[in-house]
Design an enzyme around this catalytic site. Structure first.
Site, PDB file in Angstrom:
ATOM      1  N   GLU A 117       0.882  -1.179   0.000  1.00  0.00           N
ATOM      2  CA  GLU A 117       0.000   0.000   0.000  1.00  0.00           C
ATOM      3  C   GLU A 117       0.913   1.221   0.000  1.00  0.00           C
ATOM      4  O   GLU A 117       1.520   1.536   1.029  1.00  0.00           O
ATOM      5  CB  GLU A 117      -0.885  -0.008   1.256  1.00  0.00           C
ATOM      6  CG  GLU A 117      -1.895  -1.138   1.305  1.00  0.00           C
ATOM      7  CD  GLU A 117      -2.988  -1.004   0.261  1.00  0.00           C
ATOM      8  OE1 GLU A 117      -3.170   0.095  -0.290  1.00  0.00           O
ATOM      9  OE2 GLU A 117      -3.650  -2.011  -0.023  1.00  0.00           O
ATOM     10  N   CYS A 155      -2.140   9.526   2.247  1.00  0.00           N
ATOM     11  CA  CYS A 155      -1.817   8.945   0.941  1.00  0.00           C
ATOM     12  C   CYS A 155      -2.902   9.285  -0.083  1.00  0.00           C
ATOM     13  O   CYS A 155      -2.647   9.324  -1.268  1.00  0.00           O
ATOM     14  CB  CYS A 155      -1.632   7.447   1.068  1.00  0.00           C
ATOM     15  SG  CYS A 155      -2.994   6.631   1.898  1.00  0.00           S
TER      16      CYS A 155
END
Ligand code: NAD
Length: 512
Positions: free
Chosen positions: A237, A271
């Site tokens: 991720e 993010c």
């Protein structure tokens, strides 16, 4: 002589005060962590999902009880405002437990699969078997959620876990360790290794059965290289550079408020924060003015009623500054915020909007991970899709318009792990949806059914009653070739032809 154990100093980013110390895990202990994890796996993996669920329920009860205390720890360790610690770290973690308790059993239960006609008489299933010891390496921006959600999923699927939390937020790592301890998880089922990249690298080299990594693209690539040598499966991720697209027919006040939140929540250290804001030409001046007003109304600080907290990681400030300087030196215009030489508020960075940027600039191509938002006008739907996709990243995106057909059409063409329509970021808060990135934003998905199943070997089982002496596809082949030709041609041509041949075939099968 006993070796001196190194300690991670915990400095509160918002105040600069030392608020604790966490002993570092010596890398000499890597082997014993894995041994302990492997031993605990025997017992833990043999429990039913319902039995494992009892531990998760206990953990949830403790977290609900201690919610304020946990929120304070997360806020102090990261510098984020306490409301964000609650809504973006604690709430999604608790919701993940609920999701697993509700759907986990079904997701991991043996599933019946279709058996093709050519394998008539047999039964097919899929089974999910836990992998072993899972290594989870997590970042500092949402240090509770991004460590605990993969941990909970791996544990519920029957694995034992070693967590290596970020050294930038060690108090949260300690807090997670204590929470699992209080919930009474059996010895060795959850272990936490504290320390920095050397500790992370040592555990990556310790041959885990699976690696779940959340962090930067740079570290993700290093981990993938190590994993490849031992063929260790991974989920990565990684970073993002998410586009936010505002069409002229959007609710402009809503979109301006949404942009300020999506760009500056957690000081932009997300993010999936909005890092490129595309606004349709015809409403560009009006929208920019609404956005500026919204930003001016925000309060930075550490109080309960503050909106934006401090940066978490001092090194991140230099990255943000460098991108801004690069843009300004190349003709960009500061719309809100201050010139970098005027930054005086330590870890609290000005909430900065920059216009007159182009797609070659670092501010557009590299992840900022700070309160920095470039705004770019666009002409047409086609134009903005091309711009939004002009990046190596593909984590999340948002499309703002009242025309739902247009929103869906654009969403379908964005190369992105997720797209949110008329809101931003929130796809991560739905545990029923897969989460993960395209391109350099990562490999694999978690959350939802997939979030539990990735931590399992997916095993295909096909069953025959074992009562017949032989099978038609076994030896001897003798004169079977013409029969198979006739069989496959009729089967793969038309249903009518197959039905004509089927009775003859059944007779042959019975004889075998
Ligand atoms: P980072 O890569 O510097 O560190 C992440 C973790 O990896 C830390 O625990 C660190 O100690 C460890 N680590 C560092 N080097 C290592 C090595 N060689 N071997 C093993 N472990 C090592 O990332 P960060 O600065 O903590 O986090 C910010 C990044 O994370 C941003 O790029 C952000 O976009 C990304 N991120 C992605 C997601 C997502 O879900 N896709 C979520 C949050 C953050």
């Amino acid at each position: 002589m006993e070796a001196i154990q190194e300690k991670l100093k915990v400095i509160a980013p918002a105040t600069g005060e030392q608020i604790g110390e966490v002993p570092e895990t010596p890398v000499s202990q890597v082997k014993s962590f894995y041994q302990k994890g492997k031993t605990a796996f025997m017992q833990w993996s043999s429990l039913t999902m319902a039995e494992r669920g009892k531990y998760l329920s206990k953990l949830k009860e403790i977290m609900v009880e201690q919610m304020e205390e946990i929120a304070k720890t997360v806020a102090a360790d990261t510098g984020k405002v306490i409301t964000e610690a609650l809504i973006a770290d604690i709430m999604p973690t608790l919701d993940c437990i609920d999701h697993i308790l509700k759907h986990g059993e079904k997701s991991l239960h043996r599933q019946k699969a279709k058996t093709p006609l050519l394998l008539i008489g047999k039964k097919s299933f899929v089974e999910y078997m836990p992998r072993g010891v899972v290594l989870i390496i997590s970042p500092w921006n949402y240090p509770l959620q991004l460590a605990m959600v993969p941990m909970l999923s791996a544990l519920a699927s029957g694995n034992t876990v070693i967590l290596k939390p970020s050294e930038v937020t060690p108090l949260v790592g300690k807090c997670i360790e204590e929470l699992f301890g209080q919930a009474g998880f059996p010895d060795g089922v959850v272990q936490v290794a504290h320390g920095g990249k050397e500790v992370g690298a040592a555990f990556t080299n310790g041959k885990p059965d699976y690696i779940f990594f959340t962090g930067s693209v740079r570290t993700g690539k290093m981990i993938q290289q190590v994993a490849a040598k031992e063929l260790i499966p991974t989920t990565l991720e990684l970073g993002g550079k998410d586009p936010m697209i505002v069409f002229a027919d959007a609710h402009l006040e809503r979109a301006a408020k949404g942009a300020a939140w999506a760009a500056f929540t957690n000081s932009g250290q997300v993010c999936m924060s909005a890092e490129r804001l595309y606004v349709e030409n015809s409403i560009y001046p009006k929208f920019l003015s609404l956005l500026k007003n919204e930003i001016l109304s925000l309060k930075q600080g550490t109080d309960m009623d503050s909106d934006v907290g401090s940066m978490t990681f001092p090194a991140q400030i230099e990255i943000v500054k460098e991108q801004l300087v690069n843009a300004l030196n190349n003709g960009a215009k500061l719309e809100t915020g201050l010139y970098p030489e005027e930054w005086k508020n330590g870890m609290f960075l000005p909430l900065t909007v920059v216009s007159n940027v182009n797609h070659k600039m670092k501010i557009i191509q590299e992840e900022s991970f700070g309160p920095l938002l470039p705004i770019i006008p666009f002409e047409s739907e086609e134009d903005v899709i091309r711009l939004a996709n002009d990046t190596v990243f593909g984590l999340n995106a948002s499309v703002w318009t009242k025309d739902i057909d247009k929103a869906r059409r654009v969403a379908s063409q964005l190369v992105s792990g997720a797209v949110v329509i008329n809101d931003a970021i929130i796809s991560i808060a739905n545990h029923g949806l897969p989460f993960g990135g395209a391109k350099h934003s990562g490999i694999g998905r978690y959350h939802g059914d997939a979030g539990l199943r990735i931590f399992c070997h997916e095993k295909a089982i096909i069953e025959d009653s074992g009562r017949k002496k032989t099978e038609i596809h076994w030896y001897p082949y003798q004169d079977k070739f013409p029969l198979f030709i006739q069989l496959f041609k009729s089967y793969f041509r038309t249903k009518r032809e197959w039905l004509k041949f089927a009775q003859t075939y059944m007779r042959i099968l019975k004889k075998n």
